[in-house]
Structures are given as C-alpha cells and as structure tokens.
Design a protein around this motif. Structure first.
Motif, short mmCIF file in Angstrom:
data_model
loop_
_atom_site.label_atom_id
_atom_site.label_comp_id
_atom_site.label_asym_id
_atom_site.label_seq_id
_atom_site.Cartn_x
_atom_site.Cartn_y
_atom_site.Cartn_z
N TYR A 137 -3.28 -33.58 -10.11
CA TYR A 137 -2.06 -33.13 -9.47
C TYR A 137 -1.72 -31.73 -9.99
O TYR A 137 -2.24 -31.29 -11.01
CB TYR A 137 -0.90 -34.09 -9.76
CG TYR A 137 -0.53 -34.17 -11.23
CD1 TYR A 137 0.44 -33.32 -11.76
CD2 TYR A 137 -1.16 -35.07 -12.08
CE1 TYR A 137 0.77 -33.37 -13.11
CE2 TYR A 137 -0.83 -35.13 -13.42
CZ TYR A 137 0.13 -34.28 -13.93
OH TYR A 137 0.46 -34.33 -15.26
N ASN A 180 -2.28 -41.51 -2.68
CA ASN A 180 -3.37 -41.21 -1.75
C ASN A 180 -4.47 -40.37 -2.39
O ASN A 180 -5.44 -40.01 -1.72
CB ASN A 180 -2.82 -40.48 -0.52
CG ASN A 180 -1.93 -41.37 0.33
OD1 ASN A 180 -2.09 -42.59 0.34
ND2 ASN A 180 -0.98 -40.77 1.03
N ALA A 181 -4.30 -40.04 -3.67
CA ALA A 181 -5.34 -39.27 -4.36
C ALA A 181 -6.66 -40.05 -4.32
O ALA A 181 -6.69 -41.26 -4.57
CB ALA A 181 -4.93 -39.01 -5.80
N SER A 230 8.06 -38.84 -1.37
CA SER A 230 7.00 -38.01 -0.79
C SER A 230 5.95 -37.67 -1.84
O SER A 230 4.74 -37.75 -1.57
CB SER A 230 7.62 -36.74 -0.22
OG SER A 230 6.62 -35.86 0.25
N TRP A 231 6.40 -37.30 -3.04
CA TRP A 231 5.47 -36.97 -4.12
C TRP A 231 4.63 -38.18 -4.50
O TRP A 231 3.41 -38.08 -4.68
CB TRP A 231 6.25 -36.47 -5.33
CG TRP A 231 5.41 -36.25 -6.55
CD1 TRP A 231 5.32 -37.05 -7.66
CD2 TRP A 231 4.51 -35.16 -6.80
NE1 TRP A 231 4.44 -36.54 -8.57
CE2 TRP A 231 3.92 -35.38 -8.07
CE3 TRP A 231 4.14 -34.03 -6.06
CZ2 TRP A 231 2.99 -34.50 -8.61
CZ3 TRP A 231 3.21 -33.15 -6.61
CH2 TRP A 231 2.65 -33.39 -7.87
N TRP A 232 5.28 -39.34 -4.61
CA TRP A 232 4.56 -40.53 -5.04
C TRP A 232 3.52 -40.96 -4.01
O TRP A 232 2.45 -41.46 -4.38
CB TRP A 232 5.54 -41.68 -5.33
CG TRP A 232 4.99 -42.66 -6.31
CD1 TRP A 232 4.58 -43.94 -6.07
CD2 TRP A 232 4.74 -42.41 -7.70
NE1 TRP A 232 4.11 -44.51 -7.22
CE2 TRP A 232 4.19 -43.60 -8.24
CE3 TRP A 232 4.92 -41.32 -8.54
CZ2 TRP A 232 3.82 -43.72 -9.57
CZ3 TRP A 232 4.57 -41.44 -9.87
CH2 TRP A 232 4.02 -42.63 -10.37
N GLU A 233 3.81 -40.76 -2.75
CA GLU A 233 2.83 -41.06 -1.71
C GLU A 233 1.60 -40.17 -1.86
O GLU A 233 0.46 -40.62 -1.67
CB GLU A 233 3.46 -40.87 -0.32
CG GLU A 233 4.34 -42.03 0.13
CD GLU A 233 3.60 -43.36 0.16
OE1 GLU A 233 2.49 -43.40 0.74
OE2 GLU A 233 4.11 -44.33 -0.40
N GLN A 234 1.81 -38.89 -2.19
CA GLN A 234 0.69 -37.98 -2.41
C GLN A 234 -0.18 -38.47 -3.57
O GLN A 234 -1.42 -38.44 -3.50
CB GLN A 234 1.20 -36.58 -2.73
CG GLN A 234 1.87 -35.87 -1.58
CD GLN A 234 2.33 -34.47 -1.99
OE1 GLN A 234 1.59 -33.71 -2.58
NE2 GLN A 234 3.57 -34.15 -1.67
N LEU A 235 0.46 -38.93 -4.65
CA LEU A 235 -0.30 -39.42 -5.80
C LEU A 235 -1.07 -40.69 -5.47
O LEU A 235 -2.22 -40.85 -5.88
CB LEU A 235 0.66 -39.69 -6.98
CG LEU A 235 1.39 -38.48 -7.56
CD1 LEU A 235 2.24 -38.92 -8.75
CD2 LEU A 235 0.42 -37.38 -7.98
N THR A 257 11.10 -27.78 -6.38
CA THR A 257 11.18 -28.89 -5.42
C THR A 257 12.60 -29.11 -4.92
O THR A 257 12.82 -29.85 -3.96
CB THR A 257 10.70 -30.20 -6.06
OG1 THR A 257 11.61 -30.58 -7.11
CG2 THR A 257 9.29 -30.07 -6.61
#
Length: 277
Positions: free
Chosen positions: A66, A18-19, A11-16, A81
C-alpha cells in the motif's frame, strides 16, 4: 478520497482487501529502518508495526502492499484524504479484524500483556498518532518508567510523555552508524542489545543512553545549498544517464548529491526519484 470518515475508511479498506498478494509484513516493508528492526527479533522480542495502511499490526500479519504514510509532505500523506492522522488511526481500528492482526488496539495490547516491556521507536509524526492511547496507559499506570520508553526525536511530543522519551540525536550517528532515517531504530537496538532472555532493567537502559549522550561525537555543521525540485530532477536524470550499473539506489544518489554540497531532504528526494523511475 473525500467525504465522511466512515466512507473514506470503507473505500480504503476495500482497496486493501482487493490487493492481489498478501504476505507477512516482514516481507512487505523494506529499507534500512526495517532491516534493523527485523534484525532485533528474538523468541522473546516481538516486533509490532505502526502501519498507516492497516493500523497496529504484528510483523507476521498478512498484508498487501500500500502507499500511505503519517509523515507530512508526501503525495501519500494521510492528511490528504480529508482526515487527520488521528481520525484515520481510530477509524482503521474500528473497521478491521482484531483476530487477523492479533490485537484490537495499542491500548488493548498493553493491557493484556502486563508483564511485557514496550519500546516505541518511531518518528514524531507516528508517535503523535498514538500519543492519546499512550497518555491513557500512563494515567492508568499500565505504562511506567519501568516498562516503557519512546525512542524518537523531539518534535511537539506531548509533555505527559517526555519523561519516557530517549531522544535520538544526530550526534549518535558516528557511534550507531547508518543514516538519520534509521537512527530511532538503531538507538533502540543499541539500548537493548546487552539484555539477556527475560531480563530487563530500565535503569540500565537509561544509564546506557546517558553514556552514549555524554560521549557522542558532535557532528560538525555542513552548509549545503538548498535546491529546487527541478534542480533535484536534473541531478537525478544526469546521474541515471551516466550510471555504470543497471540500477542505482536512492541512498547512493542522495549521498552523491550531498557530496556536492547540495541539500535535499531524503523523503523529497525519494519522491522525486520515484517520479522519474
């Protein structure tokens, strides 16, 4: 983010990913610590970052902004987390691209650069994140007292690593200038600044450190009154309302607070200021 470690990291990596904007790390980070760190870069000195968001990255790596930290007490602390700092660090390196960030892990970086010297300048919270890798590298004799130093304050660092620790003391501030938040990196710069290209002498580093320690001007203790979050917020509001400039820095505000003999830890103050901005 709650759940198992793989789900949390995915989930965290997807956020990064999509930056919207990705630029080199040396354009993303800011503050006094980072300013001093980037001033040290030369053709023969590489700067690497212990990033809570991305793992170990080169300062030229392309990243997005981030909000994450290994330091405790922040609203963006990794331990909120559901993972420990160490679990997060390991999981990050399992999911990310080694090619993109120029290394697979700290262990692989040291193992493939056997002729290099490694200076770790970081807070104890960040040193503890990598201490298992450091202990392994020490046991494998890839890191020795000839090519390895840790510059940090003492705070439960593993005893295996203490022979390599050059403790950053508050008394050094008068010589090294700057605030305590950048003391680790200022000490590292001080210890390295006299070395010429491709010449490194670990004994000279130790001697220079011992000279600084012996001649440091001891700070006089200042007793300040501890104040609550709401009292800090009230102080910030008052100063922002009376400010004669459009923007006033956190450093300037906390200096004014302390000049009034009031106490607030810098990270807490910065968090409260951010809430009100």
């Amino acid at each position: 983010m709650k759940g198992n470690s793989q789900t949390i990291i995915n989930s965290w990596w997807e956020q990064l990913k999509n930056a919207e904007q990705k630029v080199s790390a040396d354009e993303v980070y800011a503050g006094d610590h980072w300013k001093v760190a980037t001033s040290m870069i030369t053709p023969n000195l590489d700067l690497w970052v212990l990033s809570a968001g991305y793992g170990l990255i080169h300062s030229s790596s392309k990243i997005g902004s981030y909000d994450a930290t290994f330091s405790n007490g922040s609203e963006n602390s990794i331990n909120k987390t559901g993972l420990t700092n160490n679990e997060w660090w390991k999981a990050l390196h399992q999911i990310r691209s080694s090619e993109r960030f120029k290394c697979h892990s700290l262990h692989s970086l040291v193992s493939t650069h056997t002729d290099d010297v490694f200076i770790i300048a970081a807070s104890p919270d960040y040193v503890r994140v990598i201490q298992d890798e450091l202990k392994q590298l020490v046991s494998e004799k890839k890191l020795t007292n000839k090519n390895f130093f840790i510059v940090s304050s003492i705070n439960n660092i593993n005893k295996t690593l203490t022979p390599y620790l050059l403790e950053s003391k508050a008394d050094f501030c008068s010589t090294l200038k700057g605030g305590r938040v950048s003391l680790n990196i200022r000490l590292a710069k001080y210890l390295l600044e006299d070395f010429k290209v491709n010449i490194f002498d670990s004994k000279s580093v130790t001697n220079k450190y011992n000279f600084l320690k012996k001649n440091a001007i001891k700070l006089s203790a200042i007793k300040r009154k501890n104040i609550s979050d709401e009292e800090v917020r009230s102080f910030i509001r008052k100063e922002l309302n009376s400010a004669q400039v459009a923007k006033i820095s956190a450093t300037m505000l906390i200096k004014k607070l302390r000049n009034e003999n009031l106490a607030c830890e810098q990270k807490r103050f910065t968090r409260l200021l951010k809430e009100l901005s």
